[in-house]
Design a protein around this motif. Structure first.
Motif, PDB file in Angstrom:
ATOM      1  N   ASP A 106      42.542   7.237  38.889  1.00 35.85           N
ATOM      2  CA  ASP A 106      42.416   7.161  37.437  1.00 35.85           C
ATOM      3  C   ASP A 106      41.164   7.897  36.950  1.00 35.85           C
ATOM      4  OD1 ASP A 106      44.693   5.622  37.169  1.00 35.85           O
ATOM      5  OD2 ASP A 106      43.612   3.724  37.306  1.00 35.85           O
ATOM      6  N   LYS A 107      41.342   8.754  35.984  1.00 35.78           N
ATOM      7  CA  LYS A 107      40.242   9.426  35.281  1.00 35.78           C
ATOM      8  C   LYS A 107      40.833   9.917  33.971  1.00 35.78           C
ATOM      9  CE  LYS A 107      36.560  12.879  35.952  1.00 35.78           C
ATOM     10  NZ  LYS A 107      35.429  11.931  35.846  1.00 35.78           N
TER      11      LYS A 107
ATOM     12  N   ASN B 223      47.763  16.072  28.514  1.00 37.07           N
ATOM     13  CA  ASN B 223      48.584  15.397  27.516  1.00 37.07           C
ATOM     14  C   ASN B 223      48.565  16.217  26.226  1.00 37.07           C
ATOM     15  OD1 ASN B 223      49.248  13.136  29.187  1.00 37.07           O
ATOM     16  ND2 ASN B 223      47.162  12.380  28.870  1.00 37.07           N
ATOM     17  N   SER B 224      49.600  17.004  26.036  1.00 39.82           N
ATOM     18  CA  SER B 224      49.624  18.005  24.975  1.00 39.82           C
ATOM     19  C   SER B 224      50.171  17.457  23.666  1.00 39.82           C
ATOM     20  CB  SER B 224      50.460  19.208  25.411  1.00 39.82           C
ATOM     21  OG  SER B 224      51.803  18.806  25.639  1.00 39.82           O
TER      22      SER B 224
ATOM     23  N   PHE C  19      43.737  13.952  30.249  1.00 38.90           N
ATOM     24  CA  PHE C  19      44.589  13.751  31.420  1.00 38.90           C
ATOM     25  C   PHE C  19      44.379  12.322  31.880  1.00 38.90           C
ATOM     26  CE2 PHE C  19      40.733  16.101  32.621  1.00 38.90           C
ATOM     27  CZ  PHE C  19      40.107  15.203  33.457  1.00 38.90           C
ATOM     28  N   ASP C  20      45.184  11.840  32.806  1.00 35.86           N
ATOM     29  CA  ASP C  20      45.133  10.434  33.205  1.00 35.86           C
ATOM     30  C   ASP C  20      44.610  10.211  34.617  1.00 35.86           C
ATOM     31  OD1 ASP C  20      46.242   9.690  30.729  1.00 35.86           O
ATOM     32  OD2 ASP C  20      48.264  10.043  31.491  1.00 35.86           O
ATOM     33  N   LYS C  21      44.829  11.192  35.487  1.00 34.43           N
ATOM     34  CA  LYS C  21      44.425  11.044  36.887  1.00 34.43           C
ATOM     35  C   LYS C  21      43.999  12.395  37.434  1.00 34.43           C
ATOM     36  CE  LYS C  21      47.852   7.354  37.642  1.00 34.43           C
ATOM     37  NZ  LYS C  21      46.930   6.243  37.959  1.00 34.43           N
ATOM     38  N   PHE C  22      43.271  12.346  38.542  1.00 37.06           N
ATOM     39  CA  PHE C  22      42.959  13.574  39.261  1.00 37.06           C
ATOM     40  C   PHE C  22      42.974  13.290  40.750  1.00 37.06           C
ATOM     41  CE2 PHE C  22      39.089  11.606  39.964  1.00 37.06           C
ATOM     42  CZ  PHE C  22      37.993  12.417  40.230  1.00 37.06           C
TER      43      PHE C  22
ATOM     44  N   PHE D 175      44.696  17.917  38.308  1.00 37.80           N
ATOM     45  CA  PHE D 175      44.643  16.974  37.194  1.00 37.80           C
ATOM     46  C   PHE D 175      46.061  16.703  36.705  1.00 37.80           C
ATOM     47  CE2 PHE D 175      40.787  19.335  37.536  1.00 37.80           C
ATOM     48  CZ  PHE D 175      39.784  18.415  37.331  1.00 37.80           C
ATOM     49  N   PHE D 176      46.306  15.432  36.303  1.00 38.46           N
ATOM     50  CA  PHE D 176      47.658  14.992  35.986  1.00 38.46           C
ATOM     51  C   PHE D 176      47.676  14.218  34.674  1.00 38.46           C
ATOM     52  CE2 PHE D 176      46.878  15.095  40.526  1.00 38.46           C
ATOM     53  CZ  PHE D 176      47.894  15.926  40.979  1.00 38.46           C
ATOM     54  N   GLY D 177      48.616  14.555  33.794  1.00 37.79           N
ATOM     55  CA  GLY D 177      48.808  13.816  32.558  1.00 37.79           C
ATOM     56  C   GLY D 177      49.912  12.792  32.704  1.00 37.79           C
ATOM     57  N   GLY D 178      50.286  12.202  31.582  1.00 35.95           N
ATOM     58  CA  GLY D 178      51.346  11.203  31.591  1.00 35.95           C
ATOM     59  C   GLY D 178      52.709  11.848  31.469  1.00 35.95           C
TER      60      GLY D 178
END
Length: 231
Positions: A63-64, A128-129, A169-172, A110-113
Motif C-alpha cells: 500500500d502506498k 487513477n485517471s 496510485f494505490d500500491k507499488f 506503481f498500480f492504481g485501482g
C-alpha cells in the motif's frame, strides 16, 4: 508582492533496499501530514495506508496511496510529481529468466485501482485517471535522467477547501530483477512532491473553464507557473 499565492509540499519516501538472494528489504521514512502555507493557500500531502518497516519482495504489492487535501481557504489547482529511481538491472520474466538484456530501468512499479490507466510508454506506472464521470489525475509529462525518471500529474479539477483528491496510485512494488545487480544496503528514495496554486484570478493562463475538468494544456500551463516560481 506577487499576487499569485503558491505553495509547494514535498514528502520523500526513504527506501532502504537490502539485496540478498531472493529477498529485498526496504523501509520508507516518508513524512506525513506536512502543511505548508503562504497566505491562505495551503495543502496537505497524505499516504493514509502506507506502513513503515514492511518486508518487500519482487512483485509483492504494498500500500502506498498519495493524496492531496486542500487545507486552505481558496480553491486550488494541485499537482503531484513522482521521482522513480533507476538502476542498471536485468528484468526477469514470470519464469524467472531474463526478459531483456541488462539496461537502465526503473526499480519500482506503481498500480492504481479498478480502471487505472497506464502512462504511455511506461508499462510499469498505472495511475487513477480522470474519466468522463469522475475526477482524477491527468498525466502531464515524463522526464528521463540517468538515475531517475520524473512523472508529473495534475488533478482534473480545482479542489475546494477541505476537499481531498483521489489517490494518484494505490500500491507499488519492487520490480523483478537479479538482486545482486543492486548492492546490498543501497538506499533508494522515491520522492513524492505536491504543488498547489490558487484557482481564482490566475494570471498567465488563458482558456480556463469556469467549472468542470481542465484540459491537458490548461494543466501544463498552470504547472509551468508552479515550476517557474520554484526556480
Amino acid at each position: 508582492m506577487d499576487k499569485k499565492k503558491l505553495i509547494a509540499a514535498a514528502a520523500a519516501g526513504g527506501l532502504l533496499l537490502l539485496c540478498s538472494l531472493a529477498v529485498a528489504y526496504f523501509t520508507d521514512h516518508d513524512t506525513k501530514n506536512n502543511v505548508f502555507t503562504v497566505g491562505n493557500v495551503a495543502l496537505e500531502l497524505n499516504e493514509e495506508h502506507f506502513i513503515d518497516g514492511q518486508l518487500a519482495r519482487a512483485d509483492i504489492r504494498i500500500d502506498k496511496d498519495p493524496t492531496v487535501k486542500n487545507t486552505g481557504k481558496n480553491d486550488e489547482f494541485v499537482f503531484l510529481e513522482v521521482k522513480v529511481p533507476k538502476g542498471e538491472i536485468t528484468l526477469l520474466g514470470s519464469d524467472g529468466k531474463p526478459a531483456a538484456p541488462k539496461s537502465s530501468q526503473e526499480l519500482f512499479s506503481f498500480f492504481g485501482g479498478s480502471g487505472a490507466q497506464t502512462v504511455s510508454g511506461s508499462d510499469n506506472f498505472a495511475y487513477n485517471s480522470s474519466t468522463s464521470s469522475a475526477d482524477g489525475w491527468v498525466f502531464l509529462e515524463k522526464t528521463a535522467a540517468a538515475d531517475e525518471d520524473t512523472y508529473v500529474f495534475g488533478y482534473s479539477t480545482a479542489i475546494s477547501p477541505d476537499e481531498e483528491t483521489v489517490s494518484l496510485f494505490d500500491k507499488f512494488a519492487l520490480r523483478k530483477f537479479i538482486e545482486e545487480e543492486i548492492a546490498g544496503g543501497t538506499k533508494l528514495t522515491v520522492p513524492v512532491n505536491a504543488y498547489g496554486i490558487q484557482a481564482s484570478s490566475l494570471d498567465g493562463v488563458s482558456g480556463l473553464p469556469e467549472s468542470g475538468s481542465l484540459s491537458v494544456q490548461n494543466l501544463k500551463d498552470i504547472f509551468e507557473i508552479c515550476r517557474n516560481k520554484q526556480n
